[in-house]
Write an enzyme that holds these catalytic residues in place. Structure first.
Site, short mmCIF file in Angstrom:
data_model
loop_
_atom_site.label_atom_id
_atom_site.label_comp_id
_atom_site.label_asym_id
_atom_site.label_seq_id
_atom_site.Cartn_x
_atom_site.Cartn_y
_atom_site.Cartn_z
N SER A 197 0.82 -1.21 0.00
CA SER A 197 0.00 0.00 0.00
C SER A 197 0.86 1.26 0.00
O SER A 197 1.95 1.29 0.58
CB SER A 197 -0.90 0.00 1.24
OG SER A 197 -1.54 1.25 1.40
N TYR A 199 -2.25 5.53 -4.43
CA TYR A 199 -3.30 6.51 -4.24
C TYR A 199 -2.88 7.77 -4.99
O TYR A 199 -1.80 8.30 -4.75
CB TYR A 199 -3.50 6.84 -2.76
CG TYR A 199 -4.18 5.78 -1.95
CD1 TYR A 199 -5.40 5.23 -2.36
CD2 TYR A 199 -3.64 5.33 -0.76
CE1 TYR A 199 -6.04 4.26 -1.61
CE2 TYR A 199 -4.27 4.36 0.01
CZ TYR A 199 -5.47 3.83 -0.42
OH TYR A 199 -6.10 2.87 0.32
N THR A 217 -5.70 2.63 -7.17
CA THR A 217 -6.99 2.64 -6.49
C THR A 217 -7.81 3.82 -7.00
O THR A 217 -7.37 4.97 -6.92
CB THR A 217 -6.81 2.74 -4.97
OG1 THR A 217 -6.18 1.53 -4.51
CG2 THR A 217 -8.14 2.89 -4.26
N LYS A 237 -8.15 -0.73 -9.47
CA LYS A 237 -8.85 -1.37 -8.35
C LYS A 237 -9.98 -0.47 -7.85
O LYS A 237 -9.76 0.69 -7.54
CB LYS A 237 -7.88 -1.65 -7.19
CG LYS A 237 -8.52 -2.32 -5.99
CD LYS A 237 -7.47 -2.63 -4.92
CE LYS A 237 -8.10 -3.27 -3.70
NZ LYS A 237 -8.88 -2.30 -2.91
N HIS A 270 -13.78 -1.57 -2.11
CA HIS A 270 -12.82 -1.17 -1.09
C HIS A 270 -13.10 -1.88 0.24
O HIS A 270 -12.92 -1.32 1.33
CB HIS A 270 -12.82 0.35 -0.89
CG HIS A 270 -11.48 0.91 -0.53
ND1 HIS A 270 -10.67 1.53 -1.44
CD2 HIS A 270 -10.80 0.95 0.63
CE1 HIS A 270 -9.55 1.94 -0.86
NE2 HIS A 270 -9.60 1.58 0.41
#
Length: 391
Positions: free
Chosen positions: A107, A130, A156, A252, A276
């Protein structure tokens, strides 16, 4: 990991070992958690078709993900703050995934940095991105992922605004974070966890610290990040990401057929059907209820992965039967990390693999590659699953 028989056992063990605030962070959904519950409940409504007197010998769980052969149709999903489930949690999870031969996704909001995970594993992994308003920082971050030999970028697309998780507010995991006496006292009751974190390579957001000027501690980094999620992010920005990233691109957070078609047009290599983990739009449809429609619409044009509610190998089978090529798994391995570090993450993967193997056999299949909708006996009406013609 003695006496651990299922993912629920890892969940219980982690709840005893991990401080409440960080354990709750992984478990929680947004608002009333309707979507979180629906992800799990709707998967269980998909009933599998049991077959008998079928040759079940020589079973093969292998498949390909993004063109690479893997022994299981599973990848470890990005889970923020895994390093606060156990010290060096991201590294330990990546090592467990490497041992199992499956992809691990780091992440953006990890505790261990891209470079720390790369150095400790020595193998390629996926990096989850992100998008933030500071494009120069994002370009640098993507460059660091390239330098670390990451094999895929997972963008994402469903976090332009942040859904509220009530327990995070109650536990002080807000922006800015509140270091409450109750949390500190609770951490003090977890000496093994505390020692692992104190000995870890990083105790802040590893991908941000040292790369954002004037933002070195958790509090300042959390405040900066909260202002950086790009609410203006649109499909036009995918081209910019592709200009920065020459490798495989996964989107995603796709939960709509129209968005799936736009994802195909964007040139992405794969999509993840996901809400999510029920942590964003509460009241959204479950991932599994949307999966068949997306598969029917674009399954012949793009690789489709599934995420949302998987707790067993049977759940993996359900998603594959409804058209997913592979599944991303998040909470189960995060609980494994909290329960026992690398051994716990490895146990989570092993549990899912063994459950999938038994389920595959009892549904009358030898190979994961052969699974199709004939494996489904009953599903919710919203899933529009057509029964086999000979039933």
């Amino acid at each position: 990991m003695k006496n651990v028989a299922c993912i629920a056992d890892l969940h219980r063990l982690a709840s005893r070992k991990v401080p409440r605030a960080f354990f709750d962070y992984v478990c929680a959904g947004s608002y009333e958690e309707e979507t979180l519950r629906a992800n799990i409940d709707d998967l269980r409504k998909v009933k599998l078709r049991q077959r008998v007197l079928v040759d079940m010998s020589g079973r093969d769980l292998s498949t390909t993900i993004l063109g690479e052969k893997v022994p299981l149709p599973i990848a470890l999903a990005p889970v923020a703050l895994t390093g606060l489930q156990h010290g060096n949690g991201e590294i330990l999870a990546a090592q467990a995934a490497n041992d199992a031969g499956i992809p691990y996704t780091l992440s953006t909001m990890s505790i261990c940095s891209i470079e720390q995970v790369a150095e400790a594993t020595g193998k390629p992994f996926w990096f989850q991105l992100y998008m933030m308003r500071d494009r120069s920082f994002i370009a640098e971050l993507i460059g660091r992922a390239r330098a670390a030999n990451c094999s895929a970028l997972v963008l994402t697309v469903d976090l332009q605004v942040l859904g509220q998780r009530h327990c995070d507010v109650r536990n002080g995991l807000s922006v800015p974070p509140e270091f409450r006496l109750g949390n500190i006292l609770n951490m003090a009751t977890k000496p093994a966890w505390l020692l692992s974190v104190l000995k870890s390579k990083s105790r802040t957001f590893g991908n941000l610290a040292g790369h954002v000027k004037g933002m070195e501690d958790v509090k300042s980094l959390a405040q900066w990040t909260a202002t950086q999620f790009d609410q203006g992010l649109s499909w036009d920005d995918i081209a910019w990401v592709k200009s920065q990233w020459p490798g495989k691109l996964i989107l995603k957070g796709i939960l709509d057929v129209q968005d799936a078609r736009l994802a195909v047009k964007s040139g992405a290599d794969a999509i993840v059907v996901s809400n999510h983990g029920g942590r964003q739009l509460d009241g959204a449809a479950s991932s599994i209820s949307i999966l068949p429609d997306i598969v029917d619409a674009v399954g012949s044009e793009i690789e489709i992965m599934f995420d949302g509610g998987i707790r067993t190998g049977m759940d993996v089978m359900r998603a594959l039967a409804l058209g997913a090529k592979s599944c991303l798994v998040g909470r189960p391995y995060a609980w494994g990390v909290g329960a026992g570090g690398k051994a716990g993450a490895a146990k989570a993967i092993d549990i899912l693999a063994k459950e999938l193997d038994v389920t595959l056999a009892l549904c009358g299949y030898k190979r994961v590659a052969d699974i199709n909708r004939e494996a489904v006996a009953v599903a919710t009406s919203a899933m529009k699953v057509t029964a086999p013609a000979h039933c």
